[in-house]
Design a protein around this motif. Structure first.
Motif, short mmCIF file in Angstrom:
data_model
loop_
_atom_site.label_atom_id
_atom_site.label_comp_id
_atom_site.label_asym_id
_atom_site.label_seq_id
_atom_site.Cartn_x
_atom_site.Cartn_y
_atom_site.Cartn_z
N UNK A 14 0.91 -0.80 -0.08
CA UNK A 14 0.04 0.22 0.22
C UNK A 14 0.90 1.43 -0.08
N UNK A 15 2.06 1.09 0.70
CA UNK A 15 2.86 2.41 0.75
C UNK A 15 3.76 2.27 -0.66
N UNK A 16 3.72 1.71 -0.99
CA UNK A 16 4.87 1.58 -2.89
C UNK A 16 3.26 2.15 -3.55
N UNK A 44 6.23 -4.59 8.47
CA UNK A 44 5.99 -3.62 7.41
C UNK A 44 6.70 -2.50 7.08
N UNK A 45 7.47 -1.37 8.15
CA UNK A 45 8.56 -0.13 7.85
C UNK A 45 9.32 -0.88 7.61
N UNK A 46 10.15 -1.89 7.85
CA UNK A 46 11.47 -2.29 7.58
C UNK A 46 11.55 -3.11 6.10
N UNK A 47 10.22 -3.74 6.09
CA UNK A 47 10.63 -4.41 4.42
C UNK A 47 9.89 -2.88 3.61
N UNK A 48 9.19 -2.16 3.94
CA UNK A 48 9.98 -0.80 3.27
C UNK A 48 10.45 -0.58 3.27
N UNK A 49 11.55 -0.38 4.01
CA UNK A 49 13.22 0.98 4.06
C UNK A 49 13.79 -0.29 3.39
N UNK A 58 12.12 11.63 -6.64
CA UNK A 58 10.44 11.66 -6.38
C UNK A 58 10.23 10.69 -5.64
N UNK A 59 10.22 9.65 -5.86
CA UNK A 59 9.62 8.06 -4.64
C UNK A 59 9.78 8.15 -3.12
N UNK A 63 8.23 9.26 -0.29
CA UNK A 63 7.70 8.03 0.71
C UNK A 63 8.06 8.63 2.10
N UNK A 64 8.71 9.59 2.05
CA UNK A 64 9.14 10.28 3.51
C UNK A 64 7.80 11.32 3.90
N UNK A 65 7.11 12.72 2.84
CA UNK A 65 6.38 13.14 3.41
C UNK A 65 5.02 11.88 3.81
N UNK A 66 5.18 10.56 2.96
CA UNK A 66 3.70 9.88 3.10
C UNK A 66 4.34 9.72 4.91
#
Length: 139
Positions: A14-16, A44-49, A58-59, A63-66
């Motif tokens: 979902x973050x992606x 999930x945060x570790x997976x996303x990192x 840009x992504x 991501x940082x803003x999100x």
């Protein structure tokens, strides 16, 4: 730990979908989550990192803003999630991510239909909102 009706658990996919350049799902997800507090497990945060390493500038900025709008919570899966057999469809991290949402009594928004089907095949149906996957583009 119980969640409030205004919360939703978000997974890595979902973050992606939120941060991917030119994501066709971003506006649909924003409408779906409008006014809800987003939580994300440390798993999930570790997976996303790890995933964001392939993202473009840009992504990464998006991501940082999100992530400023997301509360990261410790993984605390429900017993029904923890008791699932780990398979090709049901990963160990997925059990923590979905199980934490289950334990908090809040839905998990996800693009991981494979896990949802795998858990259901084992007799466990989670409260989920499934959306189409959107990969990072590297831009």
């Amino acid at each position: 730990m119980s969640g409030c009706p205004g919360q939703v658990n978000i997974d890595t996919g979902t973050v992606s979908a939120f941060v991917s350049q030119n994501s066709p799902m971003r506006h649909k997800l924003k409408a779906e989550l409008n006014g809800r507090d987003m939580v994300m497990t440390q798993t999930a945060k570790a997976e996303f990192d790890n995933m964001i390493r392939v993202a473009g500038p840009q992504e990464k900025a998006r991501a940082q803003r999100f992530m400023y709008r997301v509360t990261v919570v410790p993984g605390n899966p429900s017993s029904r999630a923890a008791n699932l057999q780990t398979t090709k469809k049901v990963g160990a991290n997925d059990k923590v991510i979905f199980g934490t949402g289950d334990n908090m009594s809040i839905p998990t928004i996800t693009s991981d239909a494979k896990f949802v089907r795998g858990a259901s095949a084992q007799g466990v149906d989670f409260d989920v909102i499934v959306h189409d996957p959107v990969p990072l583009t590297g831009t």
